[in-house]
Design a protein around this motif. Structure first.
Motif, PDB file in Angstrom:
ATOM      1  N   GLY A  36      38.050   7.717   5.413  1.00  0.00           N
ATOM      2  CA  GLY A  36      37.391   9.021   5.510  1.00  0.00           C
ATOM      3  C   GLY A  36      37.000   9.569   4.155  1.00  0.00           C
ATOM      4  O   GLY A  36      36.328   8.910   3.365  1.00  0.00           O
ATOM      5  N   GLY A  37      37.446  10.801   3.876  1.00  0.00           N
ATOM      6  CA  GLY A  37      37.120  11.456   2.611  1.00  0.00           C
ATOM      7  C   GLY A  37      37.820  10.860   1.409  1.00  0.00           C
ATOM      8  O   GLY A  37      37.606  11.307   0.287  1.00  0.00           O
ATOM      9  N   GLY A  38      38.682   9.889   1.629  1.00  0.00           N
ATOM     10  CA  GLY A  38      39.231   9.105   0.511  1.00  0.00           C
ATOM     11  C   GLY A  38      40.504   9.623  -0.114  1.00  0.00           C
ATOM     12  O   GLY A  38      40.947   9.110  -1.135  1.00  0.00           O
ATOM     13  N   SER A  39      41.135  10.644   0.486  1.00  0.00           N
ATOM     14  CA  SER A  39      42.277  11.195  -0.250  1.00  0.00           C
ATOM     15  C   SER A  39      43.453  10.229  -0.338  1.00  0.00           C
ATOM     16  O   SER A  39      44.165  10.235  -1.335  1.00  0.00           O
ATOM     17  CB  SER A  39      42.701  12.555   0.301  1.00  0.00           C
ATOM     18  N   ASP A  52      47.268  -0.026  -7.022  1.00  0.00           N
ATOM     19  CA  ASP A  52      45.942  -0.550  -6.763  1.00  0.00           C
ATOM     20  C   ASP A  52      45.572  -0.018  -5.381  1.00  0.00           C
ATOM     21  O   ASP A  52      46.458   0.187  -4.547  1.00  0.00           O
ATOM     22  CB  ASP A  52      45.955  -2.081  -6.731  1.00  0.00           C
ATOM     23  N   ALA A  53      44.287   0.186  -5.161  1.00  0.00           N
ATOM     24  CA  ALA A  53      43.923   0.805  -3.885  1.00  0.00           C
ATOM     25  C   ALA A  53      42.867  -0.010  -3.153  1.00  0.00           C
ATOM     26  O   ALA A  53      41.998  -0.620  -3.769  1.00  0.00           O
ATOM     27  CB  ALA A  53      43.409   2.216  -4.118  1.00  0.00           C
ATOM     28  N   TYR A  54      42.991  -0.011  -1.842  1.00  0.00           N
ATOM     29  CA  TYR A  54      41.992  -0.644  -0.986  1.00  0.00           C
ATOM     30  C   TYR A  54      41.616   0.386   0.067  1.00  0.00           C
ATOM     31  O   TYR A  54      42.489   1.038   0.656  1.00  0.00           O
ATOM     32  CB  TYR A  54      42.575  -1.891  -0.317  1.00  0.00           C
ATOM     33  N   ALA A  55      40.312   0.552   0.286  1.00  0.00           N
ATOM     34  CA  ALA A  55      39.883   1.510   1.300  1.00  0.00           C
ATOM     35  C   ALA A  55      38.831   0.879   2.176  1.00  0.00           C
ATOM     36  O   ALA A  55      37.970   0.146   1.698  1.00  0.00           O
ATOM     37  CB  ALA A  55      39.293   2.745   0.632  1.00  0.00           C
ATOM     38  N   SER A  56      38.908   1.152   3.463  1.00  0.00           N
ATOM     39  CA  SER A  56      37.808   0.744   4.332  1.00  0.00           C
ATOM     40  C   SER A  56      37.634   1.805   5.409  1.00  0.00           C
ATOM     41  O   SER A  56      38.553   2.581   5.696  1.00  0.00           O
ATOM     42  CB  SER A  56      38.072  -0.629   4.955  1.00  0.00           C
ATOM     43  N   ASP A  57      36.455   1.848   5.929  1.00  0.00           N
ATOM     44  CA  ASP A  57      36.152   2.758   7.031  1.00  0.00           C
ATOM     45  C   ASP A  57      34.920   2.185   7.709  1.00  0.00           C
ATOM     46  O   ASP A  57      34.114   1.487   7.093  1.00  0.00           O
ATOM     47  CB  ASP A  57      35.862   4.171   6.501  1.00  0.00           C
ATOM     48  N   ILE A  94      29.229   7.068   5.651  1.00  0.00           N
ATOM     49  CA  ILE A  94      29.369   8.355   4.929  1.00  0.00           C
ATOM     50  C   ILE A  94      30.811   8.482   4.417  1.00  0.00           C
ATOM     51  O   ILE A  94      31.051   8.900   3.282  1.00  0.00           O
ATOM     52  CB  ILE A  94      28.988   9.554   5.828  1.00  0.00           C
ATOM     53  N   ALA A  95      31.757   8.067   5.257  1.00  0.00           N
ATOM     54  CA  ALA A  95      33.152   8.072   4.813  1.00  0.00           C
ATOM     55  C   ALA A  95      33.300   7.150   3.602  1.00  0.00           C
ATOM     56  O   ALA A  95      33.920   7.511   2.601  1.00  0.00           O
ATOM     57  CB  ALA A  95      34.063   7.624   5.949  1.00  0.00           C
ATOM     58  N   CYS A  96      32.699   5.963   3.690  1.00  0.00           N
ATOM     59  CA  CYS A  96      32.798   5.021   2.572  1.00  0.00           C
ATOM     60  C   CYS A  96      32.181   5.626   1.311  1.00  0.00           C
ATOM     61  O   CYS A  96      32.715   5.477   0.214  1.00  0.00           O
ATOM     62  CB  CYS A  96      32.087   3.713   2.906  1.00  0.00           C
ATOM     63  N   MET A  97      31.067   6.322   1.491  1.00  0.00           N
ATOM     64  CA  MET A  97      30.400   6.922   0.340  1.00  0.00           C
ATOM     65  C   MET A  97      31.304   7.990  -0.305  1.00  0.00           C
ATOM     66  O   MET A  97      31.409   8.077  -1.527  1.00  0.00           O
ATOM     67  CB  MET A  97      29.079   7.545   0.806  1.00  0.00           C
ATOM     68  N   LEU A  98      31.964   8.784   0.522  1.00  0.00           N
ATOM     69  CA  LEU A  98      32.842   9.823  -0.023  1.00  0.00           C
ATOM     70  C   LEU A  98      34.016   9.191  -0.770  1.00  0.00           C
ATOM     71  O   LEU A  98      34.413   9.645  -1.837  1.00  0.00           O
ATOM     72  CB  LEU A  98      33.350  10.728   1.104  1.00  0.00           C
ATOM     73  N   THR A  99      34.570   8.126  -0.188  1.00  0.00           N
ATOM     74  CA  THR A  99      35.684   7.458  -0.853  1.00  0.00           C
ATOM     75  C   THR A  99      35.197   6.846  -2.177  1.00  0.00           C
ATOM     76  O   THR A  99      35.865   6.934  -3.204  1.00  0.00           O
ATOM     77  CB  THR A  99      36.271   6.361   0.069  1.00  0.00           C
ATOM     78  N   TRP A 100      34.016   6.249  -2.130  1.00  0.00           N
ATOM     79  CA  TRP A 100      33.428   5.689  -3.350  1.00  0.00           C
ATOM     80  C   TRP A 100      33.310   6.789  -4.412  1.00  0.00           C
ATOM     81  O   TRP A 100      33.639   6.586  -5.582  1.00  0.00           O
ATOM     82  CB  TRP A 100      32.048   5.111  -3.022  1.00  0.00           C
TER      83      TRP A 100
END
Ligand SMILES: C[S@@+](CC[C@H](N)C(=O)[O-])C[C@H]1O[C@@H](n2cnc3c(N)ncnc32)[C@H](O)[C@@H]1O
Length: 1015
Positions: A246-249, A260-265, A269-275
């Motif tokens: 989501g918003g990446g928090s 180290d962090a890994y994020a997926s969605d 738009i969620a990916c863009m916010l996390t980026w």
């Protein structure tokens, strides 16, 4: 076990030395303090670290909560829970030194407060006195000792110039120590993340290193500690993953603490916010100022392109700030064209209104703008022409009322749904056609007076559009008409159809809008197309923020705050696409404002690696040591639908690296709802995560606490995914946020999970239930024991009843989820089996058992366990909450949770106030006789009788008569008398009103006497 010797600072560490050590969060967790800090973060609203990236994203998890989970999952349980907790609190800056430092920076605790709260024989070694002329050497004031009240003494205090920061900190810490609760102390403090981290944590490292010395920990910062703990547990810097980012928090905070962090969605738009969290907020100041420079450059270029078109300035050189539009419709009764708006007030502070003046020749209304309207005119204007779902107006002394449904031409389709006769707009449309039911009309312009544009406070005024303004309006239409097909082809303006859905049906049904660009008027399309020409990943984030502030869905506010003359709000005030009858449209200066806004920053450790994918959670490719997730569930936000508002703009030409993602909300793949599909989607997601973590990995899942049904669903899901519950905590996230609906307050459960050990274990209900009860009891008793110890030392217990109750659930689920089959059925097929409405599953039963086992242990202080065991839910609820209220508890969600746990049918009936943060029980004296009849939940109970009895005593009825009444009303009076005495004892100590306490004492004494007399 593999021996890994890490470089430099981690030299003395043995990799995997803590491979199988339970984590701290499995035993202790200061949930109350985390709750308080999480709420403070929420209350910071726009000042939250990541909010500036996209305020339309509502559900970001508080960073402080994420930090607590990351640390709690990495730190080991050492065998000394009290010390573990102490160290943990230091690392969260919740301890006394940390609070003092946070208060020091906040600077709300002034010398005068300190002087009034602590004893100090030499105040003038620290403070300087002002407000008095020369003092003689023997002045009384010079010998004053703290505590004293500076105001009473007629003096002001400030810190002496020579007082060192260290000395100030000591006094602040002592002053904070005089407040009894954490909440009071922390309310003088900055949030931990707002304070320079090196300075904040400087004093904690010796104690931390000492506590973990046996494992060779030697650190001087949080990221170092995280790295070393990662080595000890996982043989490397820990990698934290979030597959619903989501918003990446979650990934952002994990990286900020040193992981180290890994994020997926699934959602781009969620990916863009996390980026953005990593590539904008997390960057150093040099990189951020380059991004800011880019924003400024684009804003300048777009501004001059718009200026060249001469569409926003009038002949005198005044510049438009905003344009106000309303709908207009031909009234089927009068045949007049009537402007539509729920209010014709334009600015409250400047008393500006729009006045409708009939033009009989043209059968329409002129709209005049009146400045300095009278109170009466303001009141009349506030009524508007759209009221209660109707068009309402007066013409020549006659009132007209036509329902909006009639205007739309609503009808029932043969299939039973509702249709209407609004024309569906085509892809090439951007304004209404002359025959459409709804026309759009520019009715006012908010101008900035020429020459004041660059003033701190430019002079502004409102005016009705002139012929020249309308000519400029037509010019804008022409530009858009000529360019729209090309813009759409080139991806500068959306060409995407609106797919029907829960939230997206609204614009289609009520306006006939079929494509996303219909949600924007010609001026907006033109401006955004200009902005889109400069698209870059960093600009994409700002673009979404910008289009959220000006669309056909941006409400015009009339300027409630002092000095405000009005403005446009954001589209996503809440999580819906709300169509409007009137709206504000920002002109370029006002719109580009948000491009100029500063980029907030919080630099991430340079070593932190970050990887990202835009995939469904079931298809992740990265291994992580810890997964922390906040999955979509039940009634959560329809992210997949509302983000299409933004996706529509970016999907044709997503800038690198966003071009790797699928620019579609992929509604079908989004996990939503709460039905069988939801459970299947969740099981697939969590199974994938379990497969992508090591044997000793951990998972934390956050979900909203609603009822035991959600528990049962969630647990079946994790169970089927091969996970075992190890702990649960309850975080009260109660604020008056947009997420809260109709007084239904929600808190967050954080559920800790590990992989279930290999091998089969068959379980049967009959054998599981006693094991569940025993484990619940063991867990709660051990926590109560720790509570006693800590309360003795620090005055405040660590765990409150909600923690104990949660721990009870967790203990039960730990037992349950250790099995692989239940009553002969494999857990996966159990979890995926479609449910019948109202079906009570084994998990439901066990969760309920756990709640009951926990509740039977949560006896209010001073009440006998036997009495407690015999009380029904409503009585337990009332007495338990009365007890809790004496500790200052007043959160509605607490009442709600306990009402559920005690299976109260309608707790609202015994509540005196249901405000989110000021909830309380109905006082004994507040119950009406109707609320205590046998037809109510509480009326026929022993407690109900006692309340009536107490009311009677307070009404001067003789105690003897009250007791006679009891004997008549309660056939088992003699038998339950000890129980009544016990309850009255509790009320005598805990009831909030002195008169009730006294009455309880009198009645209790009478009942005891009865026994003494052998009656
Ligand atoms: C509750 S939100 C997460 C909010 C996030 N923790 C934050 O702080 O902003 C749930 C997220 O799950 C995503 N989602 C829904 N279905 C998904 C799926 N099948 N795979 C991956 N992500 C999904 C949604 O796009 C949304 O961003």
């Amino acid at each position: 076990m593999m021996e890994v010797v890490a470089e430099t600072k981690t030299k003395a560490l043995t990799a995997f030395a803590l491979e199988n050590a339970p984590a701290l969060i499995e035993t202790v967790f200061p949930a109350q303090k985390v709750s308080f800090e999480a709420q403070s973060e929420r209350k910071a609203v726009a000042a939250q670290t990541l909010t500036g990236l996209g305020s339309y994203w509502k559900g970001r998890k508080p960073l402080i909560l994420v930090r607590a989970i990351v640390l709690g999952s990495l730190l080991p349980k050492t065998g000394d829970s009290e010390k573990d907790l102490e160290i943990f609190e230091k690392l969260m800056a919740f301890d006394d030194h940390g609070l003092a430092r946070r208060a020091f920076v906040q600077n709300d605790l002034k010398p005068k407060h300190i002087a009034s709260r602590i004893s100090l024989s030499n105040p003038w070694d620290y403070f300087t006195l002002t407000g008095r002329d020369e003092l003689s050497a023997d002045d009384r004031l010079l010998n004053l000792e703290c505590p004293f009240d500076a105001e009473e003494e007629g003096i002001s205090l400030r810190w002496d110039r020579d007082t060192s920061d260290e000395a100030k900190l000591q006094l602040i810490e002592r002053a904070l120590g005089t407040f009894s609760t954490y909440e009071e102390k922390a309310s003088f403090c900055k949030r931990p993340e707002e304070v320079d981290q090196t300075w904040l944590y400087a004093p904690v490292w010796p104690a931390v290193n000492d506590h973990y010395a046996q494992w060779g920990i030697k650190v001087e910062s949080l990221p170092e500690l995280v790295e070393q703990m990662g080595m000890l547990r996982f043989g490397r810097r820990p990698r934290v993953g979030d597959t619903f980012s989501g918003g990446g928090s979650i990934p952002f905070e994990a990286a900020r603490t040193g992981c180290d962090a890994y994020a997926s969605d699934l959602n781009p738009i969620a990916c863009m916010l996390t980026w953005g969290a990593f590539n904008i907020v997390g960057k150093d100041s040099k990189a951020r100022s380059e991004i800011e420079e880019e924003y400024r450059r684009v804003a300048r270029t777009v501004q001059s392109a718009v200026d060249e078109l001469s569409i926003e300035k009038d002949e005198k050189g005044n510049r438009a700030k905003a344009f106000l539009y309303c709908l207009e419709t031909r009234c089927p009764e009068s045949g007049w064209l009537v402007p539509m708006s729920p209010s014709w007030v334009i600015s409250k502070n400047d008393n500006v209104i729009a006045k409708l003046v009939p033009n009989h020749n043209e059968k329409r209304f002129e709209i005049r703008i009146k400045n300095g309207a009278t109170t009466k005119e303001m009141r009349e204007a506030s009524l508007g022409t759209v009221r209660g779902g109707e068009l309402q107006y007066e013409l020549d002394g006659k009132s007209y009322r036509i329902s909006i449904r009639t205007l739309r031409g609503e009808y029932r389709t043969p299939e039973g749904s509702t249709g209407n006769r609004l024309r569906k707009w085509g892809k090439e449309d951007f304004i209404a056609k002359p025959d459409d039911v709804y026309q759009e009309r520019l009715y006012a312009i908010h101008w900035i007076l020429k020459g004041t544009e660059n003033d701190g406070r430019p002079k502004t005024y409102f005016a009705a559009p002139t012929d020249a303004d309308l000519e400029r309006e037509r010019h804008v239409h022409q530009i858009v008409e000529q360019n729209l097909p090309t813009w759409q082809k080139e991806g500068l303006v959306p060409n995407m159809a609106i797919e029907p859905g829960d939230k997206t049906d609204e614009p289609i049904r009520t306006r006939g809008w079929s494509h996303w660009h219909h949600l924007f008027n010609p001026r907006q399309l033109l401006l955004y197309a200009e902005l889109m020409k400069h698209i870059s990943p960093t600009l994409a984030l700002r673009l979404c923020q910008v289009i959220n502030t000006s669309a056909r869905l941006t409400r015009w506010t009339v300027g409630d705050g002092p000095g405000r003359s009005g403005g446009t709000k954001q589209v996503f005030d809440n999580q819906a696409l709300n169509v409007l009858f009137n709206y504000g449209c920002r002109a370029s200066v006002y719109l580009l404002d948000s491009l100029y806004a500063d980029v907030r920053g919080s630099v991430l450790p340079t070593h932190a690696s970050f990887s990202q994918e835009c995939v469904p959670a079931s298809q992740i490719s990265q291994d992580c040591d810890i997964f922390i997730t906040d999955p979509p569930y039940a009634d959560a936000i329809n992210y997949h639908e509302i983000t299409e508002f933004f996706i529509a703009w970016l999907r044709m030409n997503p800038p690198k690296p966003f071009d790797d993602w699928v620019w579609d909300s992929r509604r079908t793949l989004a996990i939503k709802g709460s039905d069988d599909d939801f459970r299947r989607g969740m099981v697939d997601a969590y199974r994938a995560m379990a497969e992508h973590m090591p044997e000793n990995g951990m998972q934390c899942v956050m979900f909203t606490h609603q009822d035991t049904g959600v528990w049962a669903d969630m647990v079946s899901i994790f169970w089927a995914a091969g996970l075992q519950v190890v702990a649960a905590w309850y975080i009260a996230t109660e604020t008056t946020s947009e997420l809260k609906k109709g007084g239904y307050v929600q808190g967050t459960v954080i559920l800790m999970l590990r992989k279930r050990p290999e091998g089969d274990r068959a379980g049967f209900k009959q054998s599981i239930l006693p094991a569940v009860r025993a484990e619940v009891q063991r867990q709660i008793e051990s926590m109560m024991h720790l509570n006693e110890e800590i309360k003795d030392k620090h005055g405040e217990p660590v765990f409150n009843d909600s923690d104990l109750q949660m721990a009870g659930y967790a203990a039960a689920l730990k037992v349950l989820t250790a099995y692989t089959t239940i009553g002969g059925e494999d857990v996966t097929s159990f979890a995926l089996r479609p449910r019948n409405k109202g079906e009570v599953t084994v998990v439901d039963e066990i969760v309920q058992q756990a709640a009951e086992a926990a509740n039977s242990l949560l006896v209010p202080e001073g009440l006998g366990a036997e009495t407690w065991a015999r009380l029904s839910g409503i009585q337990r609820f009332y007495l338990r909450m009365m007890d809790m209220e004496t500790t200052g508890a007043s959160k509605l969600d607490n009442y709600q949770n306990f009402a559920k746990a005690f299976r109260v049918q309608d707790y609202a009936r015994v509540m005196g106030d249901m405000k989110a943060n000021a909830a309380r029980l109905k006082r004994v004296t507040e119950f009406t006789s109707r609320e205590l009849t046998d037809g109510t939940e509480i009326g026929p109970t022993w407690l109900g009788h006692l309340i009536i009895g107490l009311q009677q005593l307070l009404a001067e009825i003789e105690p003897q008569a009250v007791i006679q009444q009891f004997q008549q009303d309660m056939p088992d009076f003699m038998e339950v008398r000890p129980l009544l005495i016990d309850m009255l004892g509790l009320m005598e100590r805990k009831a909030p009103e002195a008169t009730v306490r006294e009455a309880a004492e009198v009645l209790g004494a009478r009942l005891k006497n009865l026994r003494a007399l052998g009656q």
